[in-house]
Design an enzyme around this catalytic site. Structure first.
Site, PDB file in Angstrom:
ATOM      1  N   HIS A   1       0.799  -1.227   0.000  1.00  0.00           N
ATOM      2  CA  HIS A   1       0.000   0.000   0.000  1.00  0.00           C
ATOM      3  C   HIS A   1       0.825   1.266   0.000  1.00  0.00           C
ATOM      4  CE1 HIS A   1      -4.167  -1.372   0.483  1.00  0.00           C
ATOM      5  NE2 HIS A   1      -3.650  -2.398   1.122  1.00  0.00           N
TER       6      HIS A   1
ATOM      7  N   LYS B   1      -9.225  13.664   3.890  1.00  0.00           N
ATOM      8  CA  LYS B   1      -8.324  12.516   3.924  1.00  0.00           C
ATOM      9  C   LYS B   1      -7.420  12.690   5.134  1.00  0.00           C
ATOM     10  CE  LYS B   1      -7.011  13.694  -0.330  1.00  0.00           C
ATOM     11  NZ  LYS B   1      -6.971  12.429  -1.049  1.00  0.00           N
ATOM     12  N   ARG B   2      -6.633  11.672   5.478  1.00  0.00           N
ATOM     13  CA  ARG B   2      -5.698  11.857   6.576  1.00  0.00           C
ATOM     14  C   ARG B   2      -4.792  13.062   6.288  1.00  0.00           C
ATOM     15  NH1 ARG B   2      -5.684   7.930  10.835  1.00  0.00           N
ATOM     16  NH2 ARG B   2      -3.828   9.025  11.571  1.00  0.00           N
TER      17      ARG B   2
ATOM     18  N   LYS C   1       0.164  14.467   1.212  1.00  0.00           N
ATOM     19  CA  LYS C   1      -1.160  14.780   0.677  1.00  0.00           C
ATOM     20  C   LYS C   1      -1.332  16.291   0.453  1.00  0.00           C
ATOM     21  CE  LYS C   1      -3.438  10.643   2.634  1.00  0.00           C
ATOM     22  NZ  LYS C   1      -4.270   9.998   1.596  1.00  0.00           N
TER      23      LYS C   1
ATOM     24  N   THR D   1      -8.776   6.288  -2.737  1.00  0.00           N
ATOM     25  CA  THR D   1     -10.118   5.795  -3.062  1.00  0.00           C
ATOM     26  C   THR D   1     -11.113   6.939  -2.905  1.00  0.00           C
ATOM     27  OG1 THR D   1     -10.278   5.002  -0.787  1.00  0.00           O
ATOM     28  CG2 THR D   1      -9.792   3.360  -2.502  1.00  0.00           C
TER      29      THR D   1
ATOM     30  N   LYS E   1     -14.638   8.049  -5.088  1.00  0.00           N
ATOM     31  CA  LYS E   1     -15.966   8.373  -4.537  1.00  0.00           C
ATOM     32  C   LYS E   1     -16.437   9.713  -5.081  1.00  0.00           C
ATOM     33  CE  LYS E   1     -14.304   6.355  -0.214  1.00  0.00           C
ATOM     34  NZ  LYS E   1     -13.695   6.755   1.079  1.00  0.00           N
TER      35      LYS E   1
HETATM   36  C1  PLP Z   1     -12.380   6.871   1.433  1.00  0.00           C
HETATM   37  C2  PLP Z   1     -11.918   7.243   2.779  1.00  0.00           C
HETATM   38  C3  PLP Z   1     -10.554   7.459   3.006  1.00  0.00           C
HETATM   39  C4  PLP Z   1      -9.501   7.400   1.916  1.00  0.00           C
HETATM   40  O1  PLP Z   1      -9.393   8.687   1.361  1.00  0.00           O
HETATM   41  P1  PLP Z   1      -8.153   9.080   0.406  1.00  0.00           P
HETATM   42  O2  PLP Z   1      -8.539  10.423  -0.110  1.00  0.00           O
HETATM   43  O3  PLP Z   1      -8.125   8.059  -0.674  1.00  0.00           O
HETATM   44  O4  PLP Z   1      -6.951   9.099   1.242  1.00  0.00           O
HETATM   45  C5  PLP Z   1     -10.145   7.810   4.279  1.00  0.00           C
HETATM   46  N1  PLP Z   1     -11.028   7.939   5.281  1.00  0.00           N
HETATM   47  C6  PLP Z   1     -12.357   7.747   5.093  1.00  0.00           C
HETATM   48  C7  PLP Z   1     -13.279   7.930   6.237  1.00  0.00           C
HETATM   49  C8  PLP Z   1     -12.846   7.394   3.839  1.00  0.00           C
HETATM   50  O5  PLP Z   1     -14.148   7.192   3.676  1.00  0.00           O
END
Ligand code: PLP
Length: 791
Positions: A348, A527-528, A533, A635, A639
């Site tokens: 990952h 995101k985190r 990022k 991911t 979305k």
């Molecule tokens: C989808 C999701 C992530 C992943 O987000 P990235 O932008 O791909 O890092 C992290 N936390 C939650 C709660 C999510 O639903």
């Protein structure tokens, strides 16, 4: 009929399972009663799935993951069982609002971010497809910490999802295994036998995961750590009350908390204990189930495929060899080969600090037999590849990425770019030795949660045009493509987005006392929080834009709301500084009477799955701005695209594939490529040069240094300004100018709502490939050799 049955079941559970008089029931009681009533409808398909798997002697898939970021489960179950309307009617009949009842459920946050959420999407897809599978993980008593802000700084408090009764977990105390630690390796009849000196019990809790339309259900089995001996009665009777409970407390520590960091490890010993605990319990369970059906352990790879989600369960390699060799008497090299034909590994991250390493000393102490087996596996590798360059143990450390690679049948990356970079960087030497081992499986997300239930307005619009086949065949969305040219459809699409934005604005007003203009562009980065990022790039752009609006308040600005969300690992100081800066900038910008009608910044705390489900349907711009080469896939990006947000992004992770599929015209690209990043880092003083070349960037940094966002304290954000203008490993300064250009292009594009909506429709229509059903079918075919059980 369905409604009447459901109504009866809710009332029965409220009364007889919960012992509540309907006249006094609270929301929590109604929610549990509905959950039990819905769960009842899952149990039969669940049993039927298990029987069909045994009956047909089908191959089973086991997904081992330290994290499952599942979120709330009730709505998922209601939607997949097609009970939404019935549940709504039943709850109204009891004077309850279904939405409130669903919102009462705690968000199960047994994961940090993308890796854990991927595992949750995979479980749902495996059930939808009807592939026999189990998820295995840890039943953390406390999931990911709760985030709040005090004066703009992140505060952490323990998460407590289990404080209220959990409706979904079936405790299985009969399925428990004794998991040993420490001790020594003795010899018995000339064979090595591990004699652990400590042990805990791993006790199972099963959650059924129901697929779309209730056709199939798999199991998520989470292990709870318990003491082997409940309690020291002698000590208690001597009055040593605390000491009497010591062993219990120490055993339970293992499943107490989720480590709040997905990129580095900490609390080394406990973390390794957690990893071994759940991996060993899962393997014992897997082998027990296999033994109940087959006599010859050599058959294992035909009937069992095990997926290691990252290196956290990497100890599965030596543990399976130990079971096959030490316990079942299989010759050692055959045991290694058999284990290797059964195991697969998903990588990952390429971040070197995130590739797990354990000191040989710790490993020998905690898992002495495994340490010798790792050495034996290393020898096996050396025999097989005499000119090998990679060793599994180096400088006193066991390298878990390399161990996972060597012990895997297949190793996969999670996006096309990431898989290529894996071959060229972290696993370059191993890839040369095993050129067929690495395969790609680009991540995906489940459309049931991330479109159908999260965005009912858009789902209804889609259903009105193409029916419901897209729900488990997401590429059907391509049939919407011609409608991008249909003005009536575009209007309906725009209206759905506008209504989602209005609803979100109302939520911000109610819960955060902030007024947002639903006609402004909703620009979202959730995101985190991590340097790679680059949330700090985004906030720098906001500062520069604010300065420019102030210079020219009568300009023709495109109103924008920047929404941030995300947690920083508690020990990650720089990430916490970024949070503090964003909140501090938000405070100044939102209070500016001149500019705030054009630009606002909001940062709702405690980003989790539930909040993502609220924000994504209302988003119009998706910020995917990581330094190229650093985001394995993402991911969140998928979305957003599915829900009709346009991406502003770098060529990183799955952004590359999103752009290819939605079309370059419908994606705002900026920034350096992964190879340009590598080159740029070699340029002497690259950050200073970038700043000297861009007065906007220089001025934004000066504004921070002047103390504008810190009550005049010019030192407060020094760590950020120094980093961005100095070492700047993540190339914030070097990418700023192009980010600004792309952002203004976004502003211009947004003003033409016809063409913007056309682009958004095309993003939805062309994102069908990002279903996790497609990803899972890829794993089934290329990695597991598993099939769906025919209905
Ligand atoms: C989808 C999701 C992530 C992943 O987000 P990235 O932008 O791909 O890092 C992290 N936390 C939650 C709660 C999510 O639903």
């Amino acid at each position: 009929m369905q409604t009447q049955d459901l109504r009866d079941a809710v009332l029965r559970h409220l009364t007889y399972s919960l012992g509540k008089d309907p006249a006094h029931a609270q929301t929590n009681d109604w929610r549990l009663a509905l959950s039990f009533a819905v769960r009842e409808r899952i149990v039969d398909p669940w049993f039927a799935s298990t029987r069909a798997t045994y009956g047909g002697k089908h191959k089973r898939v086991y997904y081992l993951s330290m994290e499952f970021l599942i979120g709330r489960l009730l709505e998922d179950a209601v939607v997949n069982l097609g009970l939404m309307d019935a549940a709504d009617e039943v709850m109204s009949g009891f004077g309850q609002n279904l939405h409130n009842v669903l919102s009462d459920e705690p968000d199960a946050a047994l994961g940090n971010g993308g890796l854990g959420r991927l595992a949750a999407c995979f479980l749902e897809s495996l059930s939808t497809i009807g592939c026999p599978a189990y998820g295995y993980g840890i039943r953390y008593e406390h999931g990911l910490f709760k985030q709040s802000f005090r004066d703009g700084r992140q505060m952490e408090s323990p998460e407590d999802w289990l404080l209220r009764r959990n409706a979904w977990g079936f405790p299985r105390p009969e399925a428990s295994f004794r998991i040993g630690f420490n001790g020594r390796v003795a010899e018995r009849d000339g064979k090595p036998v591990w004699e652990p000196s400590e042990a805990v019990l791993a006790s199972a809790h099963d959650t059924p995961i129901i697929g779309w339309q209730g056709r199939w259900a798999n199991t998520l089995r989470l292990w709870e750590a318990k003491p082997v001996d409940i309690f020291d009665l002698d000590r208690f009777n001597r009055g040593e009350f605390a000491a009497a409970a010591e062993a219990e407390a120490s055993a339970r520590t293992i499943s107490r908390v989720l480590y709040p960091d997905d990129t580095t490890y900490q609390g080394k010993r406990l973390r390794l204990q957690q990893e071994y605990f759940f991996t060993a319990a899962s393997l014992r369970d897997i082998v027990r189930r296999f033994d109940s059906e087959y006599d010859d352990p050599a058959w294992l790879p035909q009937k069992v495929a095990i997926q290691l989600n990252d290196t956290h369960p990497a100890i599965a390699g030596p543990e399976l060899v130990r079971i096959l060799h030490d316990e079942k008497g299989m010759e050692i090299d055959r045991a290694i080969e058999t284990a290797r034909a059964t195991l697969n590994y998903t990588n990952h991250t390429l971040l070197p600090e995130a590739l797990e390493k354990w000191s040989e000393e710790l490993m020998s102490d905690l898992l002495p037999r495994h340490m010798t087996l790792i050495q034996r596996i290393d020898e096996h590798h050396a025999q097989e590849k005499p000119n090998r360059k990679v060793r599994l143990i180096e400088n006193g450390d066991v390298k878990m990425g390399e161990l996972s690679f060597v012990m895997a049948n297949r190793v996969n990356g999670v996006s096309a770019l990431h898989t290529e970079l894996m071959k060229q960087t972290v696993f370059e030497d191993l890839h040369a030795q095993y050129p067929d081992k690495i395969v790609n499986q680009t991540n995906g997300v489940t459309p049931r949660r991330w479109l159908l239930s999260a965005n009912p307005r858009l789902s209804n619009l889609i259903a009105g045009e193409i029916g419901m086949d897209w729900v488990d065949d997401l590429e059907q969305l391509a049939r919407l493509e011609p409608l991008a040219e249909d003005s009536a459809f575009r209007k309906a699409y725009r209206d759905a987005k506008r209504a989602n934005k209005a609803e979100l604005s109302q939520w911000f007003r109610d819960t955060h006392d902030v007024a947002l203009d639903p006609d402004a562009m909703f620009d979202v980065q959730i995101k985190r929080i991590h340097e790679y990022k680059r949330q700090h790039l985004n906030i720098l752009e906001a500062i520069a834009l604010w300065q420019e609006i102030r210079d020219n308040p009568n300009g023709d600005w495109t109103p924008r709301v920047k929404i941030f969300g995300g947690k920083a690992a508690p020990g990650y100081v720089f990430a916490k500084e970024i949070i503090y800066l964003i909140n501090s900038v938000a405070k100044v910008l939102n209070a500016d009477p001149v500019t705030s009608k054009f630009l606002k910044v909001v940062y709702p705390p405690n980003y989790n799955v539930t909040l993502a489900e609220k924000l994504i349907p209302a988003a119009e711009l998706s910020q995917q701005i990581s330094t190229a080469g650093k985001e394995a896939s993402g991911t969140g990006n998928m979305k957003f695209a599915l829900n009709g947000a346009l991406t502003i992004g770098t060529l990183d992770g799955a952004n590359v594939e999103i752009r290819e599929l939605v079309g370059a015209d419908n994606f705002f690209l900026f920034g350096m490529t992964a190879s340009e990043v590598v080159e740029r880092r070699k340029v002497h003083e690259h950050a200073a040069k970038a700043i000297a070349a861009d007065p906007r960037l220089a001025r934004a940094l000066d504004e921070i240094r002047a103390g504008t966002f810190s009550d005049g304290d010019g030192e407060r954000f020094r760590s950020i300004t120094d980093n961005v203008s100095g070492h700047d490993y993540f190339l914030v300064s070097s990418d700023f100018t192009d980010f600004w250009r792309a952002s203004r292009e976004v502003d211009r594009a947004y003003r033409d709502s016809t063409s913007w909506t056309r682009m958004a429709v095309l993003n939805t229509a062309r994102s069908g490939w990002f279903s996790s059903d497609r990803t899972i079918r890829g794993y089934m075919g290329d990695i597991w050799g598993a099939s769906a059980v025919p209905a």
